[in-house]
Design a protein around this motif. Structure first.
Motif, short mmCIF file in Angstrom:
data_model
loop_
_atom_site.label_atom_id
_atom_site.label_comp_id
_atom_site.label_asym_id
_atom_site.label_seq_id
_atom_site.Cartn_x
_atom_site.Cartn_y
_atom_site.Cartn_z
N ALA A 171 0.83 -1.21 0.00
CA ALA A 171 0.00 0.00 0.00
C ALA A 171 0.86 1.26 0.00
O ALA A 171 0.47 2.29 -0.55
N ASP A 172 2.04 1.18 0.61
CA ASP A 172 2.98 2.30 0.63
C ASP A 172 4.16 1.98 -0.29
O ASP A 172 5.31 1.97 0.12
N ARG A 220 11.61 3.76 7.45
CA ARG A 220 11.26 2.38 7.79
C ARG A 220 10.19 2.32 8.89
O ARG A 220 10.42 1.79 9.98
N GLY A 221 9.03 2.83 8.59
CA GLY A 221 7.92 2.78 9.53
C GLY A 221 7.13 1.50 9.41
O GLY A 221 7.62 0.47 8.90
N THR A 222 5.90 1.53 9.87
CA THR A 222 5.01 0.36 9.80
C THR A 222 4.77 -0.01 8.34
O THR A 222 4.56 0.86 7.49
N LEU A 223 4.79 -1.31 8.06
CA LEU A 223 4.58 -1.81 6.70
C LEU A 223 3.08 -2.04 6.48
O LEU A 223 2.43 -2.73 7.26
N HIS A 224 2.53 -1.45 5.42
CA HIS A 224 1.11 -1.59 5.09
C HIS A 224 0.97 -2.48 3.86
O HIS A 224 1.56 -2.19 2.81
N LEU A 225 0.21 -3.57 3.99
CA LEU A 225 0.05 -4.52 2.91
C LEU A 225 -1.43 -4.71 2.57
O LEU A 225 -2.29 -4.70 3.45
N PRO A 231 -7.71 -8.96 3.29
CA PRO A 231 -7.44 -8.11 4.46
C PRO A 231 -6.32 -7.10 4.22
O PRO A 231 -5.38 -7.36 3.45
N GLN A 232 -6.46 -5.96 4.85
CA GLN A 232 -5.38 -4.98 4.90
C GLN A 232 -4.58 -5.21 6.18
O GLN A 232 -5.15 -5.35 7.26
N LEU A 233 -3.27 -5.25 6.04
CA LEU A 233 -2.40 -5.63 7.15
C LEU A 233 -1.43 -4.51 7.48
O LEU A 233 -0.91 -3.83 6.59
N ARG A 234 -1.18 -4.34 8.78
CA ARG A 234 -0.18 -3.39 9.27
C ARG A 234 0.83 -4.17 10.12
O ARG A 234 0.46 -4.79 11.11
N LEU A 249 17.90 -11.34 9.42
CA LEU A 249 16.73 -12.12 9.79
C LEU A 249 15.66 -11.12 10.24
O LEU A 249 15.83 -10.42 11.23
N THR A 250 14.57 -11.06 9.49
CA THR A 250 13.50 -10.11 9.78
C THR A 250 12.25 -10.84 10.23
O THR A 250 11.82 -11.80 9.57
N VAL A 251 11.69 -10.41 11.35
CA VAL A 251 10.45 -10.97 11.89
C VAL A 251 9.36 -9.91 11.74
O VAL A 251 9.57 -8.73 12.06
N PHE A 252 8.20 -10.33 11.25
CA PHE A 252 7.07 -9.43 11.05
C PHE A 252 6.03 -9.68 12.14
O PHE A 252 5.62 -10.82 12.36
N LEU A 253 5.60 -8.61 12.79
CA LEU A 253 4.66 -8.70 13.90
C LEU A 253 3.44 -7.82 13.61
O LEU A 253 3.59 -6.73 13.06
N PRO A 254 2.24 -8.28 13.99
CA PRO A 254 1.06 -7.44 13.76
C PRO A 254 1.15 -6.14 14.55
O PRO A 254 1.52 -6.14 15.73
#
Length: 278
Positions: A171-172, A220-225, A231-234, A249-254
């Motif tokens: 989205a961004d 590098r703020g919140t990732l918007h998908l 669903p739209q994810l942040r 190693l990158t971990v993605f968290l809600p």
């Protein structure tokens, strides 16, 4: 011929307004931003030396000069780090240069074991070129249907700039494009970055080359998908450096409860037919 270091100094000088540094505005200028004389005076160096740096005729400024230029431009901490990195690779390129080459894609067994411990979370091992080297099943669920993992050697940077689906998924998109282009300067080696940028530039066009040459440090703020399933994810990102291998190693968290619930629903739909870590 210019250098990444000279390009960055000149770009930042052109985009820095004198009043932001407490300098008087002397009226009309032939070019925007700071005059060379202003920056040279603030950094305590000669105008001639600053000109040589910007034009790439001097490639080995001392650490003291690099720090003085950072002070003179009023750089933030992340921008200072980038300036120091460009000084390092510019000087290194002058001393010795090997042929451009792709980065290795091997991930150490201990890193893979760490990744397995994160199952069924969303995690991926990459390098700064954007190569996706290993991932959890949760990452595959997150990116399912987007095309990111469709190739045998998936690469995030190539996907962002050459796959139309990336503009829908991110989205961004502009912010992500800035990130992956900037990260090439932090690639495993100068030779790896040169190889990849040369390969990608004809395919990606000016959207890529413009960002690569701007040296703009991304926030590098919140990732918007926008997931293809609806669903739209942040997502928040936590990145750990695997420094000995020039990997991350990158971990993605809600980032919120809505995203957590959406990810749970996606996992439920995918359960039972997920592949192992690639």
């Amino acid at each position: 011929m210019g250098t990444p270091l000279g390009d960055f100094i000149r770009t930042r000088r052109d985009t820095t307004q004198p009043e932001s540094l407490g300098l008087p505005d002397h009226g009309r200028r032939r070019s925007p931003g700071l005059r060379r004389s202003d920056l040279a005076a603030r950094a305590g160096i000669s105008i001639e030396y600053l000109t040589r740096l910007e034009q790439g005729r001097d490639r080995n400024p001392s650490p003291a000069v690099v720090n003085a230029l950072a002070d003179g431009l009023g750089l933030a901490a992340s921008e200072r780090e980038h300036l120091r990195y460009l000084a390092k690779i510019t000087g290194g390129a002058c001393q010795s240069h090997t042929r451009p080459a792709p980065a290795p894609r091997t991930v150490r067994p201990s890193v893979l074991d760490t990744l397995r411990l994160l199952e069924p979370g969303i995690a991926v091992v990459t390098n700064r070129l954007g190569d996706l080297l290993a991932h959890t099943s949760g990452f595959e669920t997150l990116t399912g249907g987007t095309g990111l993992l469709d190739t045998g050697s998936p690469n995030l940077t190539r996907y962002v700039f050459t796959d139309p689906r990336a503009r829908d998924f991110f989205a961004d998109w502009d912010a992500v494009a800035d990130e992956v282009a900037f990260d090439l300067w932090l690639g495993p080696s100068v030779e790896n970055t040169e190889w990849f940028a040369t390969e990608l530039a004809p395919l990606a066009g000016p959207e890529f080359t413009r960002r690569l040459n701007h040296h703009r440090v991304p926030p590098r703020g919140t990732l918007h998908l926008n997931h293809p399933a609806g669903p739209q994810l942040r997502l928040r990102r936590e990145t750990l450096e695997v420094s000995s291998d020039a990997q991350q190693l990158t971990v993605f968290l809600p980032a919120d409860e809505d995203t957590a619930r959406a990810l749970a629903r996606l996992a439920d739909r995918s359960r039972g037919h997920l592949r192992a870590i690639s």
